[in-house]
Design an enzyme around this catalytic site. Structure first.
Site, PDB file in Angstrom:
ATOM      1  N   CYS A 131       0.889  -1.220   0.052  1.00 45.39           N
ATOM      2  CA  CYS A 131       0.074  -0.024  -0.004  1.00 45.39           C
ATOM      3  C   CYS A 131       0.901   1.284  -0.121  1.00 45.39           C
ATOM      4  O   CYS A 131       2.126   0.894  -0.393  1.00 45.39           O
ATOM      5  CB  CYS A 131      -0.917  -0.095   0.976  1.00 45.39           C
ATOM      6  SG  CYS A 131      -0.388   0.158   2.925  1.00 45.39           S
ATOM      7  N   HIS A 146      13.650 -13.821  13.294  1.00 45.50           N
ATOM      8  CA  HIS A 146      13.173 -13.527  14.561  1.00 45.50           C
ATOM      9  C   HIS A 146      11.831 -13.854  14.944  1.00 45.50           C
ATOM     10  O   HIS A 146      11.541 -14.234  16.042  1.00 45.50           O
ATOM     11  CB  HIS A 146      13.693 -12.352  15.166  1.00 45.50           C
ATOM     12  CG  HIS A 146      15.292 -12.026  14.963  1.00 45.50           C
ATOM     13  ND1 HIS A 146      15.667 -11.129  15.803  1.00 45.50           N
ATOM     14  CD2 HIS A 146      16.079 -12.663  14.460  1.00 45.50           C
ATOM     15  CE1 HIS A 146      17.037 -11.239  15.420  1.00 45.50           C
ATOM     16  NE2 HIS A 146      17.318 -12.072  14.669  1.00 45.50           N
TER      17      HIS A 146
END
Length: 149
Positions: A65, A98
């Site tokens: 976007c 992570h």
């Protein structure tokens, strides 16, 4: 591996370039198939892509976007989705390695250099999911919370 791509009207050009790039590099890049127009709303695209990623084992998603923020917020409402807005390679690496992200969002107005965007995408796709115990525990905590609420 299937990689789903979706965008609102501000990300159409970048989405099309990324689909071509990924397909040319032997990956199965798929447009989520919703039409774009000047009055489209990013949540619709984020929800559909999130559901496709959630329901297609081993797949990833890329949302675009204007800023990448709205898509990320909306995608994270889909159960099982961990979407991170990535503006650089380090974001993409940490998102996947992570945090176990399965979707990233990009800002068409933020990261405008196509080569940089390709590096971000390549890093996201090629980075392994969490393997260190501390990262696995964090992702598990998020999943447990999500299941309860």
């Amino acid at each position: 591996m299937k990689i789903f791509l979706g965008c609102d009207h501000r990300g159409v050009d970048l989405k099309n370039k990324l689909i071509n790039y990924l397909n040319e590099n032997g990956l199965e890049a798929l447009d989520i198939g919703l039409p774009n127009n000047e009055s489209d709303d990013y949540p619709e695209f984020a929800f559909k892509l999130g559901e496709l990623v959630r329901d297609t084992e081993g797949s990833l998603g890329i949302l675009i976007c204007g800023s990448g923020v709205g898509m990320s917020i909306a995608a994270n409402k889909v159960k099982g989705i961990r979407c991170v807005r990535a503006v650089n390679v380090d974001d993409a690496f940490k998102a996947k390695n992570h945090n176990g992200a399965n979707v990233i969002s990009l800002g068409a107005d933020i990261t405008t250099d196509l080569n940089e965007v390709k590096e971000i995408i390549d890093t996201f796709i090629n980075t392994k999911s969490p393997s260190e115990e501390r990262h696995l525990n964090r992702v598990k905590a998020i999943t447990v919370y999500e299941e309860k609420n």
